[in-house]
Write a protein that holds these residues in place. Structure first.
Motif, PDB file in Angstrom:
ATOM      1  N   THR A  17       0.855  -1.177   0.000  1.00  0.00           N
ATOM      2  CA  THR A  17       0.000   0.000   0.000  1.00  0.00           C
ATOM      3  C   THR A  17       0.890   1.225   0.000  1.00  0.00           C
ATOM      4  OG1 THR A  17      -1.727  -1.166   1.204  1.00  0.00           O
ATOM      5  CG2 THR A  17      -1.819   1.237   1.223  1.00  0.00           C
ATOM      6  N   ILE A  18       0.632   2.126  -0.955  1.00  0.00           N
ATOM      7  CA  ILE A  18       1.456   3.321  -1.106  1.00  0.00           C
ATOM      8  C   ILE A  18       0.597   4.558  -0.874  1.00  0.00           C
ATOM      9  CG2 ILE A  18       2.871   4.665  -2.687  1.00  0.00           C
ATOM     10  CD1 ILE A  18       3.719   2.144  -4.010  1.00  0.00           C
ATOM     11  N   PRO A  19       1.003   5.412   0.067  1.00  0.00           N
ATOM     12  CA  PRO A  19       0.288   6.678   0.298  1.00  0.00           C
ATOM     13  C   PRO A  19       0.778   7.745  -0.687  1.00  0.00           C
ATOM     14  CG  PRO A  19       2.074   6.449   1.851  1.00  0.00           C
ATOM     15  CD  PRO A  19       2.059   5.182   1.019  1.00  0.00           C
ATOM     16  N   ASP A  20       0.193   8.930  -0.624  1.00  0.00           N
ATOM     17  CA  ASP A  20       0.648  10.044  -1.463  1.00  0.00           C
ATOM     18  C   ASP A  20       2.001  10.574  -0.997  1.00  0.00           C
ATOM     19  OD1 ASP A  20      -1.580  10.028  -3.105  1.00  0.00           O
ATOM     20  OD2 ASP A  20      -2.687  11.433  -1.837  1.00  0.00           O
ATOM     21  N   HIS A  21       2.252  10.508   0.317  1.00  0.00           N
ATOM     22  CA  HIS A  21       3.495  11.002   0.912  1.00  0.00           C
ATOM     23  C   HIS A  21       4.052   9.943   1.855  1.00  0.00           C
ATOM     24  CE1 HIS A  21       1.635  14.794  -0.325  1.00  0.00           C
ATOM     25  NE2 HIS A  21       2.858  15.301  -0.329  1.00  0.00           N
ATOM     26  N   GLN A  35       5.623   9.985  -9.560  1.00  0.00           N
ATOM     27  CA  GLN A  35       4.917   9.226 -10.588  1.00  0.00           C
ATOM     28  C   GLN A  35       5.760   8.040 -11.052  1.00  0.00           C
ATOM     29  OE1 GLN A  35       1.791   9.697 -11.599  1.00  0.00           O
ATOM     30  NE2 GLN A  35       1.893   7.976 -13.010  1.00  0.00           N
ATOM     31  N   LYS A  36       7.077   8.240 -11.129  1.00  0.00           N
ATOM     32  CA  LYS A  36       7.972   7.168 -11.562  1.00  0.00           C
ATOM     33  C   LYS A  36       7.917   5.976 -10.595  1.00  0.00           C
ATOM     34  CE  LYS A  36      12.674   6.201 -12.986  1.00  0.00           C
ATOM     35  NZ  LYS A  36      13.996   6.716 -13.260  1.00  0.00           N
ATOM     36  N   ILE A  37       7.880   6.265  -9.307  1.00  0.00           N
ATOM     37  CA  ILE A  37       7.786   5.184  -8.318  1.00  0.00           C
ATOM     38  C   ILE A  37       6.462   4.448  -8.486  1.00  0.00           C
ATOM     39  CG2 ILE A  37       7.521   4.684  -5.854  1.00  0.00           C
ATOM     40  CD1 ILE A  37       9.598   6.881  -5.323  1.00  0.00           C
ATOM     41  N   GLN A  38       5.383   5.185  -8.638  1.00  0.00           N
ATOM     42  CA  GLN A  38       4.073   4.572  -8.823  1.00  0.00           C
ATOM     43  C   GLN A  38       4.055   3.685 -10.065  1.00  0.00           C
ATOM     44  OE1 GLN A  38       1.067   7.628  -8.764  1.00  0.00           O
ATOM     45  NE2 GLN A  38       1.804   8.443  -6.832  1.00  0.00           N
ATOM     46  N   GLU A  39       4.662   4.166 -11.141  1.00  0.00           N
ATOM     47  CA  GLU A  39       4.708   3.378 -12.387  1.00  0.00           C
ATOM     48  C   GLU A  39       5.512   2.101 -12.197  1.00  0.00           C
ATOM     49  OE1 GLU A  39       6.274   6.150 -15.220  1.00  0.00           O
ATOM     50  OE2 GLU A  39       4.384   7.258 -15.360  1.00  0.00           O
TER      51      GLU A  39
END
Length: 122
Positions: A17-21, A35-39
Motif C-alpha cells: 500500500t502506497i500513500p501520497d506522501h 509518478q515514476k515510483i508509482q509506475e
C-alpha cells in the motif's frame, strides 16, 4: 485526506500500500511519492515481481554506494577523452594520474559508459 493505493502480486503473496506522501527515515522529511515510483510499483505488480522490487529497493537503501565508483568513473572519463582525441590502439600515452572531481563538465552519464564499453567490444 491522503489517498492510498494498494498493489498486489498474488503469485508471490505480496501486497504493498502506497500513500501520497511518506517520511524519509534518513532525513525525517515528508516526501511526495513520485509518478515514476508509482509506475514501477504498478509494473512489478502486473509482472509478479513486486517482492523483488521491494527487496531491491531495500538493498539499495541499506548498502552504501561502491566507494570505488569515483575511480571507475575517472578511468572511463580518461578512455572517453582518448577516444575523442583520436587515440589509436598500440600507442602508449604517458601515464597520468587524475582525480575525478565530478564537476558537471566532467560527469560521465550511463549512456556514455555504454558507448565506451561498446566501442571496446563490451
Amino acid at each position: 485526506m491522503e489517498k492510498l493505493r494498494t498493489y498486489t502480486d498474488y503469485a508471490n503473496k505480496t501486497a504493498l500500500t502506497i500513500p501520497d506522501h511518506f517520511i524519509d527515515v534518513k532525513t525525517g522529511n515528508s516526501v511526495k511519492v513520485s509518478q515514476k515510483i508509482q509506475e514501477q510499483v504498478d509494473y512489478h505488480s502486473n509482472n509478479n515481481t513486486l517482492i523483488h522490487l521491494v527487496l531491491s529497493a531495500l538493498n539499495s537503501y541499506l548498502h552504501p554506494k561502491n566507494m570505488n565508483s569515483d575511480i571507475i568513473l575517472s578511468e572511463i572519463h580518461e578512455i572517453k577523452k582518448m577516444m575523442q582525441s583520436g587515440y589509436a590502439a598500440g600507442q602508449t600515452p604517458a601515464y597520468k594520474e587524475t582525480v575525478f572531481h565530478g564537476s558537471k563538465q566532467d560527469e560521465v552519464d550511463l549512456k556514455e559508459v555504454e558507448d565506451v564499453l561498446e566501442a571496446f567490444g563490451g
